[in-house]
Design a protein around this motif. Structure first.
Motif, short mmCIF file in Angstrom:
data_model
loop_
_atom_site.label_atom_id
_atom_site.label_comp_id
_atom_site.label_asym_id
_atom_site.label_seq_id
_atom_site.Cartn_x
_atom_site.Cartn_y
_atom_site.Cartn_z
N VAL A 183 43.34 43.51 51.81
CA VAL A 183 42.47 42.69 50.96
C VAL A 183 42.36 41.26 51.47
O VAL A 183 41.71 40.42 50.84
CB VAL A 183 42.95 42.69 49.48
CG1 VAL A 183 42.84 44.08 48.89
CG2 VAL A 183 44.36 42.15 49.35
N GLY A 184 42.99 41.00 52.61
CA GLY A 184 42.83 39.70 53.28
C GLY A 184 43.50 38.54 52.58
O GLY A 184 42.98 37.42 52.58
N ARG B 181 37.70 48.05 49.68
CA ARG B 181 38.29 47.69 48.39
C ARG B 181 37.45 46.59 47.75
O ARG B 181 37.26 45.53 48.34
CB ARG B 181 39.74 47.26 48.59
CG ARG B 181 40.62 48.41 49.03
CD ARG B 181 41.95 47.96 49.62
NE ARG B 181 42.75 49.15 49.92
CZ ARG B 181 42.61 49.88 51.03
NH1 ARG B 181 41.69 49.55 51.93
NH2 ARG B 181 43.36 50.95 51.23
N SER C 187 38.65 43.11 47.87
CA SER C 187 38.65 42.38 49.14
C SER C 187 37.37 41.56 49.34
O SER C 187 37.31 40.73 50.26
CB SER C 187 38.81 43.35 50.31
OG SER C 187 37.63 44.13 50.49
N TRP D 285 38.88 38.92 43.96
CA TRP D 285 40.30 39.07 43.69
C TRP D 285 40.64 38.77 42.23
O TRP D 285 41.45 39.46 41.60
CB TRP D 285 41.11 38.16 44.61
CG TRP D 285 42.59 38.24 44.39
CD1 TRP D 285 43.39 37.28 43.84
CD2 TRP D 285 43.45 39.35 44.67
NE1 TRP D 285 44.70 37.72 43.78
CE2 TRP D 285 44.76 38.99 44.29
CE3 TRP D 285 43.24 40.61 45.23
CZ2 TRP D 285 45.85 39.84 44.44
CZ3 TRP D 285 44.33 41.47 45.37
CH2 TRP D 285 45.62 41.08 44.98
#
Length: 418
Positions: free
Chosen positions: A80-81, A218, A221, A226
Motif C-alpha cells: 500500500v506504499g 488495493r 493504496s 488510506w
C-alpha cells in the motif's frame, strides 16, 4: 422466548442446507461449497504444532498478537506504499467473516445504509441486518460478449444518500471471479472523494488468487484512500486453512479503532497459538517453495491449473464458463440445458414454489448427473433473483482427483441427447 427482530429470517433453511445433503445422498461430485479439500501445506501445520508446544496457549493482546500484527504490517506496508503502525492500524478477528461483522456492529447505527454489489456473498447481508443497517444492492452486470462483470458507476453513485455510511466491496469478487481494475477502483476512489461521509470496506480474502495478466490493486493504496478504506483479509483461502478462522483488517487508526473496540467485547482475543503460527507462516511464504519463487506463486499456479481444467470440463458438458480473473469459483451459462419442470416445481428449502430456474438446474445436475453446483440466485436479493436464471456457480478449489471425476461426468452430460 421471541427471537430479536434483527435475526428475522435467519431460521429459514439456506442453499447449503439443501445442496450439501443432496450431494451426499446422490454421491455427487460436490463443486458447490468453496473450501479447499486438500491438505494445508506442511510448513503451515508445523508452525501451529510448534507454537502450541512452545506454550503460546493463553490469552494474548485483544487487538491481536503482537508478532502477527507486526508481520502483517511488514507484509502489507510495501503493497500500500506506506509504513503501517502494527499496534494501531492492524487488528485481528475470528476470520474475515467476524471482522466484517465487527465492522458493521461498530460503524452502523439503525437506518444507516450500506451499498453492496450484487451478486454478493451472503454473510454481508446478515451482518448488515444484525447491525440495524439498510442494504442497498447495486448490480454487477454480465457482459456476455466479453464475459466480464461490469459496474455502472453512474447507477452506483446515484444510490448514495445522506444516510449512506459504507460501500462494501469485494475484489477478487465472490461469486463472479471479477478482479476490479485499477481504472475501476480509481472511479470508486473519485466517488469516495465526492462523498466524504462514506467509508469503504474492502473484502480482499482472495487477494493472492489472481490469474493471467490481471493485477490485484488495493483500494487503500490509491491516493487519498488510506484514511477512507478498511481492508479485510484472512489466512483461510491462501493457506488452505479455512477452519483456522484467523482474519485481519488494516487501515488508518481511526478506521480500525471501532473494530478493536467492538472485538474486545465480542471475542476478547483470537486463538493465540494460531495467531503466532500465522506470523511465522507469512514470513516463510515469501521463501522459495516447490520450485516457485515463493509459496504465493505456487498456490496461484495450482489454482490457475485447476481453473483451466474445470473450465474445459464445463465446455465438454455444453456449459459455457465465464472464466474468472481471480478467486476459486466459475460462474457459467447453463442455457443450453433444459430443466425438467419437476425440479422447479418442488418447493425450496424455505417453502418457495416454484424455485428459480438455476435452483432447479442445480437439483437436476446433482440428481441425474452426479455433479453439484450452487445456484447463484442465493447471492441475489428477492427482487433480482431472475438475473441468475441461466447461471450456475462451480468451485475449483478441489483435488485433482475430484476434478478429474467431474470431467468424466461433464463429458457424459455433453454427449447426452435432449
Amino acid at each position: 422466548m421471541r427471537t430479536a427482530e434483527r435475526l428475522k429470517g435467519f431460521d429459514a433453511p439456506t442453499v447449503w442446507s439443501e445442496f450439501t445433503p443432496l450431494a451426499n445422498q446422490h454421491k455427487a461430485v460436490n463443486l458447490g461449497q468453496g473450501f479447499p479439500d486438500w491438505e494445508t501445506p506442511a510448513f503451515a501445520k508445523r508452525a501451529l504444532i510448534d507454537t502450541i508446544n512452545e506454550n503460546f496457549n493463553q490469552y494474548c493482546r485483544s487487538a491481536g498478537d503482537v508478532a502477527l500484527v507486526e508481520a502483517l504490517a511488514k507484509h502489507y506496508g510495501p503493497l500500500v506504499g506506506r509504513t503501517i503502525d502494527p499496534l494501531n492500524e492492524v487488528t485481528i478477528g475470528v476470520g474475515a467473516t467476524e471482522v466484517i461483522f465487527a465492522a458493521m456492529q461498530s460503524m452502523l447505527n439503525d437506518g444507516d445504509e450500506v451499498i453492496v454489489l450484487e451478486p454478493s456473498f451472503d454473510i454481508y447481508l446478515a451482518g448488515i441486518q444484525m447491525a440495524g443497517g439498510i442494504i442497498k444492492p447495486i448490480p454487477l452486470d454480465l457482459n456476455r460478449e466479453t464475459g466480464r462483470w461490469e459496474l455502472d458507476f453512474e447507477k452506483y453513485e446515484s444510490a448514495i444518500t445522506p444516510k449512506t455510511k459504507l460501500l462494501l466491496l469485494n475484489t477478487p469478487h465472490n461469486p463472479t471471479g471479477k478482479v476490479f481494475t485499477r481504472a475501476e477502483l480509481e472511479k470508486i476512489a473519485e466517488i469516495l472523494h465526492r462523498h466524504p461521509h462514506i467509508t469503504a470496506v474492502s473484502d480482499e480474502v482472495y487477494e493472492k488468487l489472481v490469474y493471467d495478466d490481471h493485477e490485484h490493486v488495493r483500494l487503500a493504496s490509491l491516493p487519498g484512500m488510506w484514511d477512507r478504506v478498511l481492508t479485510v483479509s484472512s489466512c483461510g483461502k491462501t493457506f488452505s486453512a479455512t477452519g483456522w478462522k484467523i482474519g485481519w483488517t488494516y487501515g488508518a487508526a481511526h478506521v480500525v479503532k471501532p473494530i478493536m473496540l467492538a472485538n474486545q467485547w465480542i471475542q476478547y482475543c483470537v486463538s493465540s497459538p494460531t495467531q503466532r503460527a500465522i506470523a511465522r507462516i507469512i514470513g516463510e511464504a515469501d521463501l522459495p517453495y516447490e520450485g516457485f519463487p515463493n509459496y504465493y506463486e505456487y498456490v496461484r499456479n495450482q489454482y490457475l491449473r485447476k481453473r483451466n481444467h474445470l473450465a474445459d470440463s464445463l465446455r465438454s458438458g455444453n456449459i459455457t464458463p465465464y472464466v474468472p480473473e481471480g478467486g476459486f469459483f466459475i460462474m457459467a451459462d447453463i442455457s443450453q440445458h433444459s430443466v425438467p419442470s419437476k425440479y422447479i416445481e418442488q418447493p425450496g428449502p424455505a417453502g418457495e414454489c416454484p424455485v428459480t430456474r438455476d435452483w432447479g438446474f442445480a437439483r437436476w445436475l446433482t440428481i441425474e448427473h452426479g455433479i453439484t453446483p450452487i445456484p447463484p440466485s442465493a447471492f441475489y436479493s428477492a427482487e433480482t433473483k431472475d438475473k441468475a436464471a441461466n447461471l450456475a456457480r462451480f468451485a475449483f478449489c478441489k483435488t485433482d482427483e475430484l476434478l478429474a471425476e467431474a470431467k468424466v461426468r461433464f463429458t457424459k452430460l455433453g454427449q447426452r441427447k435432449e
